[in-house]
Write a protein that holds these residues in place. Sequence first.
Motif, PDB file in Angstrom:
ATOM      1  N   PRO A 263      -0.110   4.547  -1.375  1.00  0.00           N
ATOM      2  CA  PRO A 263      -1.148   5.937  -1.761  1.00  0.00           C
ATOM      3  C   PRO A 263      -0.494   7.005  -2.322  1.00  0.00           C
ATOM      4  O   PRO A 263       1.175   7.054  -2.119  1.00  0.00           O
ATOM      5  CB  PRO A 263      -1.353   5.805  -0.770  1.00  0.00           C
ATOM      6  N   SER A 264      -0.642   7.627  -3.182  1.00  0.00           N
ATOM      7  CA  SER A 264       0.274   9.014  -4.349  1.00  0.00           C
ATOM      8  C   SER A 264       1.369   8.926  -4.065  1.00  0.00           C
ATOM      9  O   SER A 264       1.969   9.562  -3.586  1.00  0.00           O
ATOM     10  CB  SER A 264      -0.786  10.083  -2.660  1.00  0.00           C
TER      11      SER A 264
ATOM     12  N   TYR B  99       0.985  -1.394  -0.013  1.00  0.00           N
ATOM     13  CA  TYR B  99       0.282   0.072  -0.028  1.00  0.00           C
ATOM     14  C   TYR B  99       1.287   1.391   0.076  1.00  0.00           C
ATOM     15  O   TYR B  99       1.180   2.030   1.085  1.00  0.00           O
ATOM     16  CB  TYR B  99      -0.902  -0.049   1.159  1.00  0.00           C
TER      17      TYR B  99
ATOM     18  N   TYR C 185       0.999  -0.914 -10.558  1.00  0.00           N
ATOM     19  CA  TYR C 185       0.356   0.462 -10.084  1.00  0.00           C
ATOM     20  C   TYR C 185      -1.055   0.439  -9.890  1.00  0.00           C
ATOM     21  O   TYR C 185      -1.160   1.115 -11.264  1.00  0.00           O
ATOM     22  CB  TYR C 185       1.210   1.233  -9.130  1.00  0.00           C
ATOM     23  N   ASP C 186      -2.037   0.847  -8.901  1.00  0.00           N
ATOM     24  CA  ASP C 186      -3.260   0.618  -8.965  1.00  0.00           C
ATOM     25  C   ASP C 186      -3.566   2.666  -8.738  1.00  0.00           C
ATOM     26  O   ASP C 186      -3.448   2.402  -7.453  1.00  0.00           O
ATOM     27  CB  ASP C 186      -4.132  -0.026  -8.777  1.00  0.00           C
ATOM     28  N   PRO C 187      -3.390   3.637  -9.210  1.00  0.00           N
ATOM     29  CA  PRO C 187      -3.467   4.879  -8.544  1.00  0.00           C
ATOM     30  C   PRO C 187      -4.714   5.091  -7.514  1.00  0.00           C
ATOM     31  O   PRO C 187      -5.106   5.727  -6.111  1.00  0.00           O
ATOM     32  CB  PRO C 187      -3.005   5.764  -9.395  1.00  0.00           C
ATOM     33  N   SER C 188      -6.326   4.392  -8.535  1.00  0.00           N
ATOM     34  CA  SER C 188      -7.460   4.702  -7.547  1.00  0.00           C
ATOM     35  C   SER C 188      -7.632   3.444  -5.832  1.00  0.00           C
ATOM     36  O   SER C 188      -7.350   4.052  -5.216  1.00  0.00           O
ATOM     37  CB  SER C 188      -8.584   3.929  -8.236  1.00  0.00           C
ATOM     38  N   THR C 189      -6.049   2.675  -6.075  1.00  0.00           N
ATOM     39  CA  THR C 189      -6.559   2.210  -4.439  1.00  0.00           C
ATOM     40  C   THR C 189      -5.207   1.742  -3.871  1.00  0.00           C
ATOM     41  O   THR C 189      -4.720   2.734  -2.855  1.00  0.00           O
ATOM     42  CB  THR C 189      -6.628   0.464  -4.581  1.00  0.00           C
ATOM     43  N   GLY C 190      -4.273   2.781  -4.477  1.00  0.00           N
ATOM     44  CA  GLY C 190      -2.732   3.251  -3.979  1.00  0.00           C
ATOM     45  C   GLY C 190      -1.694   1.483  -3.372  1.00  0.00           C
ATOM     46  O   GLY C 190      -0.867   1.861  -2.623  1.00  0.00           O
ATOM     47  N   TYR C 191      -2.122   0.902  -4.523  1.00  0.00           N
ATOM     48  CA  TYR C 191      -1.686  -0.742  -4.220  1.00  0.00           C
ATOM     49  C   TYR C 191      -0.263  -1.245  -5.746  1.00  0.00           C
ATOM     50  O   TYR C 191      -0.996  -0.907  -6.457  1.00  0.00           O
ATOM     51  CB  TYR C 191      -2.868  -1.875  -3.988  1.00  0.00           C
TER      52      TYR C 191
END
Length: 455
Positions: free
Chosen positions: A22-23, A20, A65-71
Amino acid sequence: MITPKFSCTQDNSSVTISLYVPSVRASEVEIDVDGTQFSVHINPYFLRLNFSGSVVEDDSSHARYDPSTGYLTVKLSKESEGEDFGDLDLLAKLLAPRSSTIAEGAESSLGEEISNDGVYHPTIEVIGGSEDPTDELTAAAENLTLDDERRALLEAEKAGWHYPQSVPSDQPELSTSVNKPYGFLDAYSGYFKHVGHTSNEVNELGEDAERLTMAERRKRREAHENQKWDEEYYLADFVNDEEIQEIIRWKSPYASIGAVDFTEEENAAMLRLPRKEYLVSSTQSRSLDLTLIGVLFAFAYDLRTTQGDPTTESAWTIASLCPAFSALDVSYDLESTLVTSYRRALAFPLYRNWNLCERCRKDVGDILKGGVRGVTRALLQTKKLLDRHETYYVYSKIWINDFIVWAQSHKRDTDLGQLATEITNFTPLKTSIGWSLDELEEAAQGLEPDSDDED
């Protein structure tokens, strides 16, 4: 640097790490794979894991990387397809530094320090496990220390281990330091310098805690237990034991713990633990095993007497019943460990009953039968109770945090299973407690009214 939340899963051919973060910018991710070691850096996060088997980057590997979930999800192939990577749920073990190895066939001068996996464990703790994984100077210093030690051992072996020797002295070892260390592997000091200005009600050593030797600590502990021992209180709980019998009948969740799936809260607590590598001798390991029994006994007593619903007094109960906390005292044999736990359970808490002590001893056996995960969960619950207290959190710092990391990195389920068998099969005698328990119980039974006479 920040250690991100993460989890690991596996299938027959690969290992998947989910982080995790994020950002962040996916283009800045740096991933490195080196045998059993995997590391990823993406500012401000850094994660380094050591698996039980080797992983490789090949055509099947990928990172997404999934920017919507931060994972960030990283999939790596196993070097040996079908190999089982154990303990992927033991986060502290995955985070531990990669163990140093010694040349094959070399023997340790420290006694039974080479395990079956070829890993060498000397008798000192590697101090300064870097909190900052990017600190190259710290890492270089640690490697230099271990390289020097391996070199010295190999040179000693070539010399036939011919070191200067002298007849051991019966006199106590002289120390040039006024302060005496305590806690896990005697690695701590200074925590009780100003104890006189705190509300630490369980500290039996007062402001002398920093200066007393182990023998002096034990003498004070035993004197305090004798002072707190109350015959009338014990007799009352022996005669009027209806509530205690209900507590004894209560089924502990560790009686049939089964598979342990750590919660998010437990995983987060493990991620906050210090990164340390412990280099422990066989004597030290035995002492840690016995101290662990004392900690688990105190935890089991509180768990049972509150029936799984801790109270505001739970931290006090655990700290009072554990001699390693209240008197900084540790044992080196099983009998004295259990005798001390029983004495404290009969002198300090709300319920003081021999059969309750026996039940708690069996509870400790059940926790140990749960293996590394069962012990880790019990220690995490103990840590949670201590950390919430404004004073007793100190015992997490000098004992529990290290115990959790050590249990995951140095103990196996079979080791703890053997310890469970040992404690289950050993029953302390009432005569070993030092108080006239048998005489008191016989006198109480003689005074109990006969039911026929009452009619």
